[in-house]
Design a protein around this motif. Sequence first.
Motif, PDB file in Angstrom:
ATOM      1  N   VAL A   1      54.475  16.922  48.231  1.00 25.22           N
ATOM      2  CA  VAL A   1      55.547  16.184  48.885  1.00 25.22           C
ATOM      3  C   VAL A   1      56.529  17.200  49.473  1.00 25.22           C
ATOM      4  N   ASN A   2      56.946  16.970  50.701  1.00 27.19           N
ATOM      5  CA  ASN A   2      57.964  17.840  51.299  1.00 27.19           C
ATOM      6  C   ASN A   2      59.346  17.423  50.813  1.00 27.19           C
TER       7      ASN A   2
ATOM      8  N   GLN B   1      64.462   8.758  50.787  1.00 21.79           N
ATOM      9  CA  GLN B   1      65.680   8.841  49.981  1.00 21.79           C
ATOM     10  C   GLN B   1      66.362  10.191  50.206  1.00 21.79           C
ATOM     11  N   SER B   2      67.693  10.183  50.130  1.00 24.34           N
ATOM     12  CA  SER B   2      68.433  11.433  50.309  1.00 24.34           C
ATOM     13  C   SER B   2      69.547  11.543  49.279  1.00 24.34           C
ATOM     14  N   TRP B   3      69.988  12.783  49.097  1.00 24.25           N
ATOM     15  CA  TRP B   3      71.098  13.089  48.211  1.00 24.25           C
ATOM     16  C   TRP B   3      72.061  13.976  48.975  1.00 24.25           C
ATOM     17  N   ASP B   4      73.313  13.594  48.973  1.00 24.27           N
ATOM     18  CA  ASP B   4      74.366  14.351  49.651  1.00 24.27           C
ATOM     19  C   ASP B   4      75.113  15.109  48.562  1.00 24.27           C
TER      20      ASP B   4
ATOM     21  N   THR C   1      56.773   9.766  42.440  1.00 21.88           N
ATOM     22  CA  THR C   1      56.439   8.525  43.138  1.00 21.88           C
ATOM     23  C   THR C   1      55.821   8.816  44.505  1.00 21.88           C
ATOM     24  N   GLU C   2      56.428   9.723  45.243  1.00 19.97           N
ATOM     25  CA  GLU C   2      55.901  10.071  46.565  1.00 19.97           C
ATOM     26  C   GLU C   2      54.522  10.720  46.454  1.00 19.97           C
ATOM     27  N   TYR C   3      54.347  11.573  45.451  1.00 22.51           N
ATOM     28  CA  TYR C   3      53.077  12.282  45.285  1.00 22.51           C
ATOM     29  C   TYR C   3      51.937  11.307  44.997  1.00 22.51           C
ATOM     30  N   LYS C   4      52.226  10.219  44.311  1.00 21.84           N
ATOM     31  CA  LYS C   4      51.189   9.231  43.985  1.00 21.84           C
ATOM     32  C   LYS C   4      50.685   8.508  45.230  1.00 21.84           C
ATOM     33  N   GLN C   5      51.508   8.466  46.268  1.00 20.23           N
ATOM     34  CA  GLN C   5      51.096   7.814  47.515  1.00 20.23           C
ATOM     35  C   GLN C   5      50.124   8.714  48.266  1.00 20.23           C
ATOM     36  N   ASP C   6      49.248   8.095  49.035  1.00 15.24           N
ATOM     37  CA  ASP C   6      48.358   8.851  49.908  1.00 15.24           C
ATOM     38  C   ASP C   6      49.214   9.653  50.886  1.00 15.24           C
ATOM     39  N   ALA C   7      48.886  10.918  51.064  1.00  9.64           N
ATOM     40  CA  ALA C   7      49.697  11.807  51.895  1.00  9.64           C
ATOM     41  C   ALA C   7      49.874  11.277  53.320  1.00  9.64           C
ATOM     42  N   ASP C   8      48.855  10.607  53.842  1.00  8.23           N
ATOM     43  CA  ASP C   8      48.935  10.108  55.215  1.00  8.23           C
ATOM     44  C   ASP C   8      49.843   8.884  55.356  1.00  8.23           C
TER      45      ASP C   8
ATOM     46  N   ARG D   1      52.744   8.498  53.519  1.00  7.57           N
ATOM     47  CA  ARG D   1      54.117   8.804  53.111  1.00  7.57           C
ATOM     48  C   ARG D   1      55.052   8.813  54.315  1.00  7.57           C
ATOM     49  N   TYR D   2      56.299   8.438  54.056  1.00 11.53           N
ATOM     50  CA  TYR D   2      57.323   8.567  55.078  1.00 11.53           C
ATOM     51  C   TYR D   2      57.840  10.003  55.028  1.00 11.53           C
ATOM     52  N   ASP D   3      57.775  10.674  56.151  1.00 16.50           N
ATOM     53  CA  ASP D   3      58.262  12.053  56.240  1.00 16.50           C
ATOM     54  C   ASP D   3      59.208  12.121  57.434  1.00 16.50           C
ATOM     55  N   ILE D   4      60.465  12.353  57.177  1.00 17.70           N
ATOM     56  CA  ILE D   4      61.491  12.329  58.223  1.00 17.70           C
ATOM     57  C   ILE D   4      61.176  13.317  59.349  1.00 17.70           C
TER      58      ILE D   4
END
Length: 175
Positions: free
Chosen positions: A29-30, A99-102, A118-125, A127-130
Motif C-alpha cells: 500500500v502506498n 483516508q488522510s491525517w493532518d 485494510t488497504e493491503y487486503k484489497q486487490d491492488a488494482d 485500491r483507491y490511490d490518490i
Amino acid sequence: MKKLKFLFVMLIGILLVPCTVLAKDNKPVNVYFFYGNGCPHCAEAEEFFDSIEDELGDKFNVVAYETWYDSDNVDLMNEVADIRKEEPGGVPYIIIGNQSWDGYTSSYDDEIIDKIKTEYKQDADSRYDIMDYVETLNGKADKENYAADIVVIIALVLVVSGIGFGIWFARSKAN
C-alpha cells in the motif's frame, strides 16, 4: 479417442496459462507522506513508520514528499488536498487510500496501522490511490495498465487460436 483426450488436456493447459501469467502478488500500500525537513512532528511520524517496518514492512511503502524546501512538492500537496476537498494545516500530511491525517500524534498509530492492513487486503488494482487520480487529471497515461492490457489481449488471442486449432485438428482427424 486418445488424440481427442490429448487435445482436451492441451486445451485445459492453454486456458490455465493466462491465469498463471496474470496472477499477481499483492503490492504494498502506498502511504503518501508530505513532510517538512526539520519538523518535529514529521520526525515523530517517520519514527513511527520505521517502528512498524518489521511487522508490516511488506504491506506498505512510504512515498515521501519534502515540502518546506521543494515548491513542486508543496504544489502537489495542495493539488492532492484540493482533490480531497481538504485544507491541510501543514505537515505532516499523511494519505493512505481514501483516508488522510493532518499532523501527527501517537494517538493516530492504531488507526494508521488498521488502514494499512485494510488497504493491503484489497486487490491492488481496486485500491483507491490518490496519485493515480492526480496523474489522470494531469493527463499522464498509465503505461503499466497498457502493458497489462496488451498481455491480456495476447493471452486471449493465444487461447482462441488454440481452441480453433484444436477444433480444426479434431475435425480433420474425424473425417
